[in-house]
Design an enzyme around this catalytic site. Structure first.
Site, PDB file in Angstrom:
ATOM      1  N   ALA A  32      -4.772   8.348   3.912  1.00  0.00           N
ATOM      2  CA  ALA A  32      -4.513   6.368   3.866  1.00  0.00           C
ATOM      3  C   ALA A  32      -3.001   5.693   2.957  1.00  0.00           C
ATOM      4  O   ALA A  32      -3.318   6.078   2.212  1.00  0.00           O
ATOM      5  CB  ALA A  32      -5.585   5.571   3.837  1.00  0.00           C
ATOM      6  N   GLY A  76      -2.450  -4.410   5.718  1.00  0.00           N
ATOM      7  CA  GLY A  76      -2.265  -5.762   6.170  1.00  0.00           C
ATOM      8  C   GLY A  76      -1.045  -5.990   6.018  1.00  0.00           C
ATOM      9  O   GLY A  76      -1.439  -7.237   7.016  1.00  0.00           O
ATOM     10  N   GLU A  77      -0.127  -6.336   5.085  1.00  0.00           N
ATOM     11  CA  GLU A  77       0.902  -7.258   6.345  1.00  0.00           C
ATOM     12  C   GLU A  77       1.657  -6.921   7.113  1.00  0.00           C
ATOM     13  O   GLU A  77       3.250  -7.300   7.294  1.00  0.00           O
ATOM     14  CB  GLU A  77       1.913  -6.907   4.729  1.00  0.00           C
ATOM     15  CG  GLU A  77       0.461  -7.630   3.432  1.00  0.00           C
ATOM     16  CD  GLU A  77       1.712  -7.470   2.089  1.00  0.00           C
ATOM     17  OE1 GLU A  77       2.576  -8.317   2.057  1.00  0.00           O
ATOM     18  OE2 GLU A  77       0.924  -6.883   0.952  1.00  0.00           O
TER      19      GLU A  77
END
Lengths: 156, 788
Positions: free
Chosen positions: B740, B744-745
């Site tokens: 992973a 988010g951003e």
């Protein structure tokens, strides 16, 4: 500052409180009754985080004076679930993933409940319109709209 | 490294499963506590701040006597009381201004009183005499020798080694890339097409729906407790302790749920004010809660940007060279701005392989609000221009813009702008996916005769921008019934990190997901260390620490049972909360082991005991970059890449732009929880749409004209497109948990240029800087004589 003794029903509980003239319903709920589920996002009636149902209508509680609520019926987010059973819109917003930070969530749930109380089968346009005063910065709204639609279809 | 090994073994069923959020029930019932919900009893005092009305001035004198005399006032403090400097990378400010104010809203004095009303009244009674100075209101001018100096003492400030301020200027960092020979390419005439563009991106604000709030208490012995809405409890502990000259262990930060962060609640902004005031209130707690108006300009805003791009390609559309110059409007102080400037520099090619790159990225002090990190950390601003310029270059050479991107986008092993090699990346798949999903090349008829439709595409890349050695830690403790308490120091700010961490802990330990509880709120006194909840780094960094902690607990259990059963630990496993042996086919429930241990044979005593696993993670391989060329072995830990495409409709009579649908594809390495990943892609898209169409802090001579939701509009439920199609691409990260990396951003980085390119496709005109409001688009159409 003058004080007013008022009686109101909040989530089915009868409350007797003394409130100063300039106290808002939001302040009464959060500061006096410690019902902190209702959020303060702007204190100017612009963000919808403080939405509660007042005598059947969704209102920004930061824009209502507490002294005016004598005899009123108020439902906050804490009053949506009954005996541990969530309101359908609480269930569907979890299932659809419509919760992120959770700060706008109480106001959104209240607006959604008020919509479904007056319109059992809202169109997508009506759902979006009912939520237009509830700002959310996290979710992008689509999962919330899906949740309200799903809650309506379960009730019917 | 544990996680590398994990990536190659079978992925547990729980990884990649969209389990429900563990915080959702509390958040829908009103039970979830945010900082403003905490109760402090009748001793609580309320703070308000006296702020500068001028963008730039010398403080000549401050008279607090009338405020001190007001009944109900318990403390009044000014900069005189707190001489220390504070700052994350460059220590350039005091808690309260001491001799100079540098933006409208700069804190000059603070008051604590028994009510907010009295504190507000006291603030009005504080008299400050100023000598007004000429302000710096534009970053490009600010970088010039003619500009007045915002920080005349810049050369004396303490700074980390990888930030390079220029003494005697307003430039707080200058990051350079000199890769290959861009000048040589321009001079040789090798390019078949060259375009040069200038773009401006305005300041915007994060607009978390929860405004900043901090409550501070300082006891007689000088130890400090701070409760706050915080993305960075450990960084706040560190920075505030340092500036006050106390030990980090005497500074405790407790951080409940955060009602939206987006970077605004990272580092230190208003929290130090509450602590400073509480130092004078004799043990009484002090609450500072910002008004929505204060939220708009007295904490962080997103940096403004003036960007110049020059790009050239050969006749086949291959990028040959870029020359980029960025003037970042860093505002009055630079908590993070200096590092955003650096990040923009080492990402300045965009997600493309370009043999020759010359970049100058300047962070410039201005007398604007303090520019801080906002979702994307400089990348949305930089990509806004870069991805429009790519479209223009594709048009100039006569190649379809999507095709042009396919030719040039980064592939695995491409040589990056810093000279190193790109790790495994799914960017080409992301491009392919969005082209397919948006039906690229097909033009639908508009919904009305006075409307026109268009499609646009944009790519992105972004690395976690942080110090090279930002670390994470975690613990896993088993309870009597074998439920698991997971300790982390990263914050739940809405992204779902507690859920993803619980999933990873459960998967690595071998217990069901719903056995795991996260020890919250994060409390620096009890929670394990985490650098900050920023940079989209938690899934990867904190995730590795959590996996390591869970595997440590698992090892303890298995070694104990192996000893008890006289078996080889290799033959044992933990599955669904049971320790099993593949060899003897014995099994035992975890709850029979994990607190009280196991009896030794023949009643001869006990073995084992409470199980607590610990895990840490810190990247060890990030190298420095040459300060003159920006070249180095490994600039960052990794890049997340992705693409978006949109379809828009422009109203030729009003200029209104409607985004009809959007598609997004990002390479997240491995989606631990796919629905949470898609939620980030959707929410980020709408936040990006909002900055593209509506948002701008309108600063006039340094004074914000629109600090309210009426005048600063953000996207509402009626502005979200009908459909956002989120596509997950998974090319594993070698050191991510099960592969992973963060998302988010990234989800809002390509949105402004994707929409801009779609508007251009619809009407053939570029409407100038964002936001692309109806008015601006209509005026652009009027200029081009195409408005109806």
């Amino acid at each position: 500052m003058a004080f007013h003794r008022i009686t109101l029903t909040v989530n089915g509980e009868i409350e007797l409180v003394d409130v100063p003239s300039n106290m808002t319903l939001l302040q009464l709920l959060r500061d006096k009754l410690v019902l902190t589920g209702t959020k303060n996002g702007c204190a100017a009636g612009e963000c919808g985080a403080c939405t509660v149902i007042l005598d059947g209508e969704p209102v920004n509680s930061c824009m209502v004076l507490a002294a005016e609520c004598d005899g009123a019926q108020v439902i906050t987010v804490e009053g949506l679930a009954h005996d541990g059973t969530l309101d359908p819109v609480q269930e569907t917003i979890i299932e659809q993933g419509g919760v992120q930070c959770g700060f706008c969530t109480p106001g959104i749930l209240i607006s959604a409940r008020a919509l479904l109380d007056r319109n059992v089968d809202p169109s997508d346009y009506e759902i979006r319109d009912a939520l237009v005063g509830n700002l959310c910065r996290c979710t992008g709204y689509l999962r919330i709209i899906d949740a309200v639609r799903e809650a309506a279809s379960r009730a019917s | 490294m544990v996680s590398k090994e994990m990536a190659s073994v079978k992925i547990p069923d729980l990884i990649g499963k969209s389990v429900p959020r563990l915080d959702a029930r509390d958040k829908v019932t009103g039970a979830a506590r945010f900082a403003d919900d905490l109760q402090f009893g009748p001793g609580l005092l309320y703070a308000r701040i006296k702020r500068s009305p001028f963008p730039h001035a010398i403080i000549k004198s401050i008279d607090i006597s009338k405020a001190q005399a007001l009944p109900g006032v318990k403390a009044v403090v000014t900069g005189k009381d707190f001489p220390g400097f504070i700052g994350l990378y460059l220590l350039d400010r005091h808690i309260f201004c001491r001799d100079r104010v540098r933006y409208v809203g700069d804190p000059v004095a603070g008051v604590a009183a028994v009510s907010e009303e009295i504190a507000e009244k006291a603030v009005e009674l504080i008299q400050v005499d100023y000598e007004v100075l000429e302000p710096v209101l534009d970053p490009e001018f600010g970088a010039s020798p003619d500009a007045p100096l915002v920080h005349p003492d810049l050369s004396e400030y303490e700074v980390v080694p990888f930030i390079l301020p220029r003494a005697g200027t307003n430039i707080s960092n200058h990051f350079k890339i000199r890769k290959g020979d861009a000048d040589g390419v321009w001079n040789s005439g090798q390019c078949a097409a060259v375009v040069e563009r200038k773009y401006r991106v305005p300041h915007v604000q994060h607009v978390p729906i929860e405004p900043h709030v901090a409550i501070a208490q300082v006891n007689e012995g000088g130890t400090v407790t701070l409760w706050g809405s915080s993305q960075s409890p450990f960084a706040q502990r560190n920075l505030i302790a340092k500036t006050l000259g106390i030990s980090q262990s005497d500074m405790r930060v407790i951080a409940p749920y955060v009602g939206g962060g987006f970077g605004s609640k990272a580092g230190v902004s208003m929290e130090a004010l509450a602590v400073a005031i509480a130092m004078k209130t004799k043990g009484r707690p002090v609450k500072l809660r910002l008004t929505r108006e204060e939220e708009f300009y007295t904490v962080f805003v997103r940096q403004g940007l003036v960007a110049y791009f020059k790009m050239g390609c050969d006749e086949n559309g291959r990028l040959l060279a870029m020359e980029n110059k960025f003037y970042w409007d860093g505002g009055a102080y630079t908590e993070y701005g200096v590092n955003m400037t650096r990040a923009a520099g080492y990402s300045s090619s965009g997600p493309y392989e370009v043999p020759h790159v010359k970049t100058d990225s300047y962070c410039v002090y201005t007398n604007h609000p303090v520019s801080g990190p906002m979702r994307g950390f400089g990348m949305p601003e930089m990509h806004a221009g870069l991805e429009q310029c790519i479209d223009d270059l594709a048009e100039a050479i006569g190649i379809d813009p999507a095709e042009f991107r396919k030719i040039n986008c980064l592939k695995t092993d491409s040589i990056l702008v810093t000279g190193s090699k790109m790790h495994a990346t799914g960017l080409p798949q992301c491009v392919q996916e969005v082209i397919r999903a948006i039906d690229w090349g097909r033009k639908e008829p508009p919904s009305a005769p006075h409307k026109r439709r268009g499609k646009g595409i944009a790519l992105m890349w972004k690395a976690p921008a942080m110090p090279p050695n930002a670390g994470s830690s975690a613990w896993v403790e088993l309870n009597e019934d074998a439920t698991v308490t997971l300790g982390v120091g990263g914050q739940e700010i809405g992204q779902g990190t507690f859920t993803a961490m619980a999933q990873m802990a459960a998967a690595a330990l071998g217990v069901p997901y719903d056995w795991v509880r996260v020890a919250a709120p994060v409390d620096t006194q009890y929670s394990p260390y985490e650098w900050q909840t920023v940079a989209s780094r938690l899934t990867w960094s904190m995730g590795n620490a959590v996996v390591n902690a869970a595997r440590d607990a698992r090892r303890q259990v298995i070694e104990l049972v192996a000893e008890a059963w006289d078996e080889d630990p290799e033959d044992l496993d933990i599955v669904a909360g049971e320790v099993i042996s593949y060899k003897s086919e014995e099994s035992i429930s975890l709850k029979d082991i994990v607190v009280y241990g196991l009896p030794k044979p023949n009643d001869s005593g006990w073995m084992g005991g409470p199980v607590v696993g610990r895990g840490t993670f810190m990247p060890t391989y990030v190298t420095g970059l040459d300060p003159e060329t920006g070249q180095g072995e490994r600039a960052v830990v990794h890049y997340t890449t992705g693409a978006q495409a949109v379809e828009v409709e422009v109203d030729m009579q009003t200029g209104a732009v409607e985004v009809l649908r959007a598609v997004a594809a990002f390479d997240v390495g491995k989606a631990i929880n796919p629905e949470l990943v898609k939620s980030q892609m959707e929410g980020g898209f709408v936040q990006g749409l909002s900055t593209a169409l509506f948002e701008s802090l309108q600063l006039k001579d340094g004074v914000l004209q629109n600090p309210s939701f009426v005048d600063y509009r953000i996207a509402t439920s009626s502005d979200a497109p009908a459909d956002i199609h989120a596509i997950i691409v998974e090319v594993p990260q070698d050191d991510g948990p099960w592969g992973a990396r963060g998302i988010g951003e990234h989800s809002m980085v390509p949105t402004i240029p994707a929409i801009a390119n779609a508007i251009y496709d619809a009407i053939g005109v570029r409407p100038g800087p964002p936001p692309f409001t109806a008015e601006k688009v209509y005026l652009a159409m009027l200029d081009a004589a195409i408005a109806e």
